[in-house]
Design a protein around this motif. Structure first.
Motif, mmCIF file in Angstrom:
data_model
loop_
_atom_site.group_PDB
_atom_site.id
_atom_site.type_symbol
_atom_site.label_atom_id
_atom_site.label_comp_id
_atom_site.label_asym_id
_atom_site.label_seq_id
_atom_site.Cartn_x
_atom_site.Cartn_y
_atom_site.Cartn_z
ATOM 1 N N GLU A 220 0.835 -1.205 0.000
ATOM 2 C CA GLU A 220 0.000 0.000 0.000
ATOM 3 C C GLU A 220 0.865 1.249 0.000
ATOM 4 O O GLU A 220 0.544 2.242 -0.661
ATOM 5 C CB GLU A 220 -0.925 -0.014 1.211
ATOM 6 C CG GLU A 220 -2.022 -1.083 1.140
ATOM 7 C CD GLU A 220 -2.873 -1.091 2.390
ATOM 8 O OE1 GLU A 220 -2.490 -0.402 3.371
ATOM 9 O OE2 GLU A 220 -3.907 -1.790 2.393
ATOM 10 N N ARG B 125 0.883 4.014 -2.698
ATOM 11 C CA ARG B 125 0.658 5.424 -2.373
ATOM 12 C C ARG B 125 1.785 6.279 -2.955
ATOM 13 O O ARG B 125 1.547 7.349 -3.508
ATOM 14 C CB ARG B 125 0.593 5.596 -0.856
ATOM 15 C CG ARG B 125 0.231 6.997 -0.407
ATOM 16 C CD ARG B 125 0.115 7.093 1.093
ATOM 17 N NE ARG B 125 -0.941 6.253 1.617
ATOM 18 C CZ ARG B 125 -0.716 5.104 2.266
ATOM 19 N NH1 ARG B 125 0.508 4.684 2.471
ATOM 20 N NH2 ARG B 125 -1.710 4.391 2.728
ATOM 21 N N GLU C 82 1.427 9.135 -5.757
ATOM 22 C CA GLU C 82 1.912 10.489 -5.509
ATOM 23 C C GLU C 82 2.900 10.942 -6.577
ATOM 24 O O GLU C 82 3.094 12.137 -6.781
ATOM 25 C CB GLU C 82 2.562 10.555 -4.129
ATOM 26 C CG GLU C 82 1.553 10.443 -2.979
ATOM 27 C CD GLU C 82 2.240 10.389 -1.632
ATOM 28 O OE1 GLU C 82 3.502 10.327 -1.624
ATOM 29 O OE2 GLU C 82 1.535 10.413 -0.604
#
Length: 949
Positions: free
Chosen positions: A439, A443, A447
């Protein structure tokens, strides 16, 4: 039975002990009250004495300070630097400061200047007054201070009683108390308001007080008096003498307090305390009695629970044998009572060590930590404990444990112990950690994605979005949260975007749409990919493809320019080929006819030279056109069924004459056990083989060796690898030249004195064709030892078999008798006079009768008016070209089966396809060879006769 008897005895013993304790508390309470009472009375008397002394000394100090400072005014008046004008406002201000410093002590100040008298005073409203008056007559009844120096006289009139009233107001007395001044044996009240009993104090109690005052002694007396209701009141009188008046009259400060006020707080406080202690003691005794009774009941319940837990413990132990865990049971002190045998398997320590670790005197860190967790849960009134810890086994292996414990309470809420389960969750923990890391990576990826991400609900409303820092600032300025998806694009594209959104939502697959937005910096192109996330959300990823669009536009323009240039080159080459092949048609055709005449040896040698030169020129033209088509990407793969060994034998047979001429041994080997049929482009394979074998023969000296090998290796039941290898004992190639060998127009020996002629396109074409077939041309060579050329392609096996009809080469006798053996009515459509002359000679040589049309329209009319068996149709003709003429003929009823053979100098494959698509049956390229023409006419004669029969 013994257990119940013992508990019943304890119950009565605790009840008796509680009753005795209660009686002792009552007795001790009475004695305690007497001691407190006497101590409190003495303490309050001492406090009253100290209050009186402190107030008296304070009054004496303040009056003494005034007496000391009163002389400063006289010093001010007799100051030699003073002028008469200074006795105006400056004197008034100086005097006012005295009144402000000693409020309610001063009533008036008289100043006698000898010739006049000023009087200063301050009224109840604190107004300061200055008047002229006479100097007063002094009297002993007044409190005053008189000063004189020369002609100046000053008189300070004091109101000491008023000052004393204000001063002692700050000293606390018990309720009902009074404050007095005893001056000249007269008792005057200085309490705020009227004293409730000053006039009722009998004189016999004041005699001793006056005596003490006159002697300058302090005193404390118990007195009594009658109140307003004539009820007797007992109290305490405390007096403290002090020097209060400038006239030195005997003065004392007197405080009187009723005895009742001294003891009232004691009774109430003690009674309340005593009652609280008594009730508390009764509550404690009752608590112990109830606790003992409840303890009897809880012990019984605990035994029953213990039996149930033991049974459950045994059942859970059986389950733990299948799981990576163990069960434990601990009492209310945290001691381990029972532990399943799996503990050693999980923790790596014996069961005995585990139990010892939880003894109260053991400070094992993990055990202490768990005890603290249990205590915290008890404080928070929790009945479940669920936590995870890291543990190091005896073999230094680190594992992750999950501890789940059920905390057991009695019906009264008392903690009795706990039943717990400890499992090894190392694998699950690592998997969870991997998920967390995944995760985190996701992420981080999101980003750093330069694209803009939107998340919508199923109604198309934006609920979240992500845009990388520094990019898509327009979305951050114009917050899209809550907007419809159609609001994100120009109005003319909104409907298309909504349709894509609904389709992606309904069919659960990704939809791609390109949108164009107008920004201040120009037009921006975005590619939006829309796909469902789950049953409630849809995501879109918007990628800025403006740069790509600009690049594509430039690429399209470049491709168009390249295509235009390629078409121009192809057209040029086609035209050049056509223009060259047209005279070559006449040249080679005449040579074929010339070979059929009677020639001597020298003439036949000349004809052979001309024929070979023409063939070489045709090969050069063919190579240039083939490479041009390959370079333009216009060559296509045509799959047919063929026998690889049969085709290879044919190519070897074609070149066997050259091998015999140079006395070269040309051999063929293969690994085929039986005839096989494959699907592939045999023509292009044959073209490569002809090139490789002819090169090997060309560069191999006389008496050399050329080996050709065919191998077929099965990949599976449908696919096979078809491999060819051509090996020679020729001159070989150096490594420097080897890497450039397949480049177009490359010659190893490019000098004017080279031994081997050629265009340098053969191997370049072979390499390109092999790559188009999905293979790779491999070249290995060593100078003076020879070379080896090999390639492998993937082909599909075929169940279809082909039959080969035995054909025999035509002799000149066969050629001359064809017209009689195969009578055909032929129409020749040709506009070129040279070609007409050549074709006329060929037909005469073959013995055919024919008719002539010099343009397409004329040919069409002849077909309509006469019945022909075969039409030889030139493609390029005036008035109407051959393709259009063929289409018109096919429209004529009854002419559907008329054989039409196209004639053209255009050799491109697309030209042949166009001819066949227009309705032609066959297509011959110029120069037309006599043998080929004869073969075609024989084939269609037989075919038409078969169809008619």
């Amino acid at each position: 039975m013994n257990f119940n008897y013992k508990n019943r005895s304890n119950f009565w013993l605790i009840t008796l002990a509680g009753s005795v304790l209660l009686i002792l508390v009552i007795v001790l309470g009475i004695g305690f009250f007497n001691a407190i009472y006497n101590t409190q009375i003495e303490s309050r008397k001492d406090f009253l004495t100290q209050q009186t002394a402190l107030a008296a000394r304070g009054l004496e100090t303040e009056v003494g300070r005034f007496q000391t400072e009163s002389g400063s005014l006289m010093k001010y008046l007799i100051d030699p630097d003073m002028d008469p004008e200074d006795f105006g406002d400056e004197l008034t201000d100086y005097t006012r400061r005295f009144f402000n410093s000693y409020p309610r002590m001063l009533e008036k100040i008289w100043i006698d200047f000898g010739d006049s008298v000023l009087v200063f005073s301050q009224n109840e409203r604190n107004d300061f007054l200055r008047n002229r008056d006479r100097f007063p007559v002094l009297s002993d009844d007044l409190d005053y201070i008189f000063l004189q120096d020369g002609k100046f006289k000053i008189l300070y009139l004091l109101n000491l009683r008023s000052f004393a009233t204000d001063y002692v107001a700050n000293f606390y007395l018990n309720p009902g108390g009074g404050k007095f001044l005893l001056i000249n044996d007269t008792l005057s009240s200085i309490s705020r308001g009227e004293s409730p009993y000053s006039s009722n104090i009998p004189d016999e109690f004041l005699v001793e007080v006056r005596r003490e005052v006159n002697m300058g002694l302090k005193g404390l007396h118990e007195i009594s008096w009658l109140n307003y209701e004539d009820d007797p009141v007992a109290g305490i009188l405390v007096q403290y003498p002090f020097n209060f008046s400038p006239s030195k009259r005997p003065t004392s400060l007197v405080f009187i307090v009723p005895s009742e006020s001294l003891t009232s707080g004691i009774y109430s406080t003690f009674l309340f305390t005593f009652l609280v202690i008594t009730l508390l003691l009764i509550g404690i005794v009752e608590f112990f009695v109830i606790s003992l009774r409840n303890n009897l009941q809880s012990e019984k319940i605990r035994e029953e629970n213990l039996k149930e837990i033991s049974a459950l413990f045994e059942q859970q132990s059986l389950l733990m044998r299948e799981l990576k865990g163990f069960i434990f049971y601990h009492d209310y002190k945290g001691r381990m009572i029972r532990v399943s045998d799996e503990v050693e398997q999980i923790l790596g320590y014996p069961k005995s060590d585990f139990i010892k670790a939880f003894n109260p005197d053991n400070l094992h860190p993990e055990a202490s930590f768990l005890r603290d967790q249990v205590i915290d849960s008890l404080v928070q009134k929790k009945d479940l404990l669920d936590l995870q810890i890291d543990f190091v086994r005896s073999n230094s292996e680190k594992i992750r444990l999950r501890i789940f414990s059920k905390l057991i309470y009695s019906p009264e809420g008392r903690f009795e112990g706990g039943l717990g389960l400890c499992t090894d969750i190392t694998e699950q923990f690592k998997a969870q950690e991997e998920i967390v890391q995944s995760e985190e990576r996701l992420r981080t990826l999101i980003e750093n994605i330069p694209d803009t991400i939107f998340i919508y609900d199923y109604e198309g409303n934006v609920i979240d979005f992500h845009s990388q820092e520094g990019k898509s600032n327009w979305y951050k300025i114009h917050n899209p949260i809550g907007k419809k998806i159609s609001d994100l694009v120009p109005q003319e594209q909104a409907e298309e975007l909504k349709n894509a959104f609904n389709y992606a939502k309904t069919h659960k697959n990704i939809q791609t749409i390109e949108v164009t937005k107008i920004r201040e910096k120009g037009e921006r192109h975005l590619e939006m990919r829309i796909f469902p996330l789950d049953e409630n959300q849809v995501m879109s990823i918007s990628k800025d493809i403006t740069g790509q669009k600009i690049w594509e536009k430039g690429l399209v323009e470049a491709m168009n320019a390249a295509d235009k240039a390629s078409r121009a080159k192809s057209e040029f080459l086609a035209n050049m080929s056509h223009e060259i092949r047209t005279p070559m048609n006449g040249l080679l055709g005449i040579i074929d006819l010339l070979e059929g005449t009677k020639l001597d040896k020298i003439q036949r040698q000349y004809v052979e030279i001309i024929k070979n030169s023409g063939s070489s020129l045709l090969n050069i033209i063919r190579d240039i056109l083939d490479y041009s088509k390959i370079e333009a990407g216009e060559i296509e793969i045509e799959t047919t069924v063929f026998n690889p060994l049969t085709e290879l034998n044919a190519q070897v047979e074609i070149l066997s004459g050259l091998a015999k001429k140079k006395n070269i041994q040309l051999t063929l080997a293969h690994n085929l056990q039986e005839a096989v049929f494959l699907e592939g482009d045999k023509n292009k394979i044959n073209q490569v083989l002809l090139n490789l074998i002819s090169n090997a023969l060309k560069f191999t000296p006389e008496n050399g060796l050329v080996e050709v090998r065919l191998d077929l290796d099965d990949l599976d039941e449908n696919l096979s690898f078809l491999s060819y290898k051509v090996k020679d004992t020729g001159i070989g190639i150096s490594q420097e030249n080897l890497k450039n060998l397949t480049k177009p127009f490359y010659q190893v020996d490019s000098s004017i004195s080279r031994n081997f002629q050629g265009t340098g396109l053969g191997l370049a074409i072979a390499k390109k064709i092999v790559e188009l077939l999905g293979g790779e041309l491999i070249i290995e060579s060593e100078p003076e030892k020879g070379s080896e050329f090999s390639f492998t392609i993937l082909v599909r096996k075929s169940n279809e078999k082909i039959e080969h009809n035995e054909s025999h080469p035509l002799t000149w006798k066969d050629v001359k008798e064809m017209g009689a053996a195969f009578p055909l009515k032929i129409l020749l459509a040709e506009d070129n006079d040279l070609n007409l002359q050549l074709m006329t000679l060929m037909f005469e040589q073959l013995g055919f009768q024919f008719d002539i049309a010099k343009n397409g329209l004329e040919a069409l009319e002849k077909v309509k008016s006469s019945d022909f068996d075969v039409v030889l149709m030139d493609v390029q003709m005036p008035v109407m070209n051959g393709l259009d003429t063929t289409r018109k003929i096919r429209e004529i009823p009854g002419k559907e089966d008329l054989v039409i053979i196209g004639l053209s100098a255009n050799v491109f494959e697309e030209d042949r396809k166009k001819a066949l698509q227009s309705g032609m049956n066959d297509y011959l390229t110029k120069p037309i060879r006599l043998a080929i023409l004869a073969d075609k006419l024989e084939y269609y004669f037989r075919k038409t006769r078969e169809n008619n029969s």
